[in-house]
Design a protein around this motif. Structure first.
Motif, short mmCIF file in Angstrom:
data_model
loop_
_atom_site.label_atom_id
_atom_site.label_comp_id
_atom_site.label_asym_id
_atom_site.label_seq_id
_atom_site.Cartn_x
_atom_site.Cartn_y
_atom_site.Cartn_z
N ASN A 170 50.45 14.99 -2.05
CA ASN A 170 49.01 14.86 -2.27
C ASN A 170 48.62 14.74 -3.75
O ASN A 170 47.45 14.68 -4.08
CB ASN A 170 48.24 16.02 -1.60
CG ASN A 170 48.48 17.34 -2.28
OD1 ASN A 170 49.49 17.52 -2.94
ND2 ASN A 170 47.57 18.28 -2.10
N LEU A 171 49.61 14.67 -4.63
CA LEU A 171 49.35 14.42 -6.05
C LEU A 171 49.80 13.00 -6.37
O LEU A 171 50.99 12.74 -6.49
CB LEU A 171 50.12 15.41 -6.92
CG LEU A 171 49.42 16.67 -7.34
CD1 LEU A 171 50.33 17.49 -8.24
CD2 LEU A 171 48.10 16.41 -8.01
N LYS A 172 48.85 12.09 -6.50
CA LYS A 172 49.19 10.68 -6.70
C LYS A 172 49.07 10.26 -8.16
O LYS A 172 48.17 10.70 -8.88
CB LYS A 172 48.28 9.80 -5.84
CG LYS A 172 48.75 9.69 -4.41
CD LYS A 172 48.12 8.48 -3.73
CE LYS A 172 48.72 8.31 -2.36
NZ LYS A 172 48.33 7.08 -1.71
N ILE A 173 49.98 9.39 -8.55
CA ILE A 173 49.90 8.71 -9.84
C ILE A 173 50.03 7.22 -9.57
O ILE A 173 50.37 6.81 -8.46
CB ILE A 173 51.02 9.16 -10.81
CG1 ILE A 173 52.40 8.80 -10.23
CG2 ILE A 173 50.92 10.62 -11.14
CD1 ILE A 173 53.47 8.71 -11.25
N LYS A 174 49.77 6.43 -10.58
CA LYS A 174 49.96 4.99 -10.48
C LYS A 174 51.00 4.60 -11.53
O LYS A 174 50.88 4.95 -12.70
CB LYS A 174 48.64 4.26 -10.74
CG LYS A 174 48.70 2.79 -10.48
CD LYS A 174 47.33 2.17 -10.62
CE LYS A 174 47.37 0.69 -10.27
NZ LYS A 174 46.07 0.06 -10.44
N HIS A 175 52.03 3.90 -11.08
CA HIS A 175 53.10 3.47 -11.99
C HIS A 175 53.06 1.95 -12.12
O HIS A 175 53.26 1.24 -11.14
CB HIS A 175 54.45 3.94 -11.45
CG HIS A 175 55.59 3.63 -12.36
ND1 HIS A 175 56.88 3.47 -11.91
CD2 HIS A 175 55.64 3.43 -13.70
CE1 HIS A 175 57.67 3.21 -12.93
NE2 HIS A 175 56.95 3.17 -14.02
N GLN A 176 52.81 1.48 -13.32
CA GLN A 176 52.83 0.03 -13.60
C GLN A 176 54.28 -0.34 -13.90
O GLN A 176 54.66 -0.47 -15.05
CB GLN A 176 51.93 -0.29 -14.80
CG GLN A 176 50.52 0.21 -14.70
CD GLN A 176 49.72 -0.57 -13.68
OE1 GLN A 176 50.09 -1.68 -13.31
NE2 GLN A 176 48.62 0.00 -13.22
N ARG A 177 55.08 -0.45 -12.89
CA ARG A 177 56.53 -0.58 -13.01
C ARG A 177 56.98 -1.61 -14.04
O ARG A 177 56.63 -2.76 -13.97
CB ARG A 177 57.13 -0.91 -11.65
CG ARG A 177 57.01 0.27 -10.71
CD ARG A 177 57.30 -0.09 -9.28
NE ARG A 177 57.06 1.06 -8.42
CZ ARG A 177 55.86 1.40 -7.96
NH1 ARG A 177 54.80 0.69 -8.26
NH2 ARG A 177 55.72 2.46 -7.19
#
Length: 195
Positions: A170-177
């Motif tokens: 429930n802890l989301k991040i966004k990774h710009q791979r």
């Protein structure tokens, strides 16, 4: 908690954006794998230690940060991650909720957000919270993984040695791979070799 960043000729706008979210609350160690990165026009938080290094790879850079760490926990962050301002506080709070962990990893957006905490996680981990004592006993990142999959190897070894690695869904991040890496033929070949 100490935060660890590994940079290599990093885009200053990207670095400033991440440093602004981090703020001045945490001790920060920056490993400069480009050795002579120009920090002019970079707003460095007050309690930051910069360690210059030749380009030894991402995992080896993280190793330097973990060895220098004097706090009980450390959080490694890829430069190309995005998260809410409250993320770090919430993430650190899980050190009180999850017992006997080696590493905690947030949801990189691939899983449905729910209250599950998943044990024995092995997968993408551009953000990791380490229990320093346990991680030092496990063994650090394998220096043979120069740029890709160093975290997969690390998490797999953790699982094999029965050191608990948890995914906090429930802890989301966004990774710009791979957006922090300038594309060229050598990088493409390196990535293909790792695959």
């Amino acid at each position: 908690v100490t935060l660890i960043l590994v940079i290599y000729k990093t885009d200053k706008n990207k670095l400033n954006k991440l440093l602004k979210i981090i703020g001045n609350k945490y001790k920060l160690i920056i490993i400069d794998n480009s050795y002579n990165y120009n920090f002019s026009k970079v707003k460095i938080p007050k309690s930051t230690e910069i360690i210059r290094s030749k380009n030894i790879g991402n995992g080896s850079g993280i190793n330097i940060g973990i060895k220098k760490c004097k706090t009980r926990f450390a959080i490694y962050l890829d430069i190309d991650v995005e998260f809410e301002k409250s993320f770090l506080r919430k993430f650190i709070n899980y050190t009180k909720i999850v017992k006997n962990f080696s590493v905690l990893v947030p949801n990189h957006g691939k899983l449905k957000k729910n209250k599950k905490i998943i044990n024995n996680y092995v997968g993408e981990a551009s953000v990791m919270l380490y229990n320093i004592r346990v991680v030092k006993n496990l063994g650090l990142f394998d220096k043979n993984y120069f740029l890709y999959f160093e975290e997969t190897d690390f998490l797999l070894r953790s699982k094999r040695k029965k050191f608990n690695t948890f995914l906090i869904s429930n802890l989301k991040i966004k990774h710009q791979r791979a957006s922090s890496i300038k594309k060229n033929e050598d990088i493409d070949l390196l990535r293909s070799w790792h695959y």
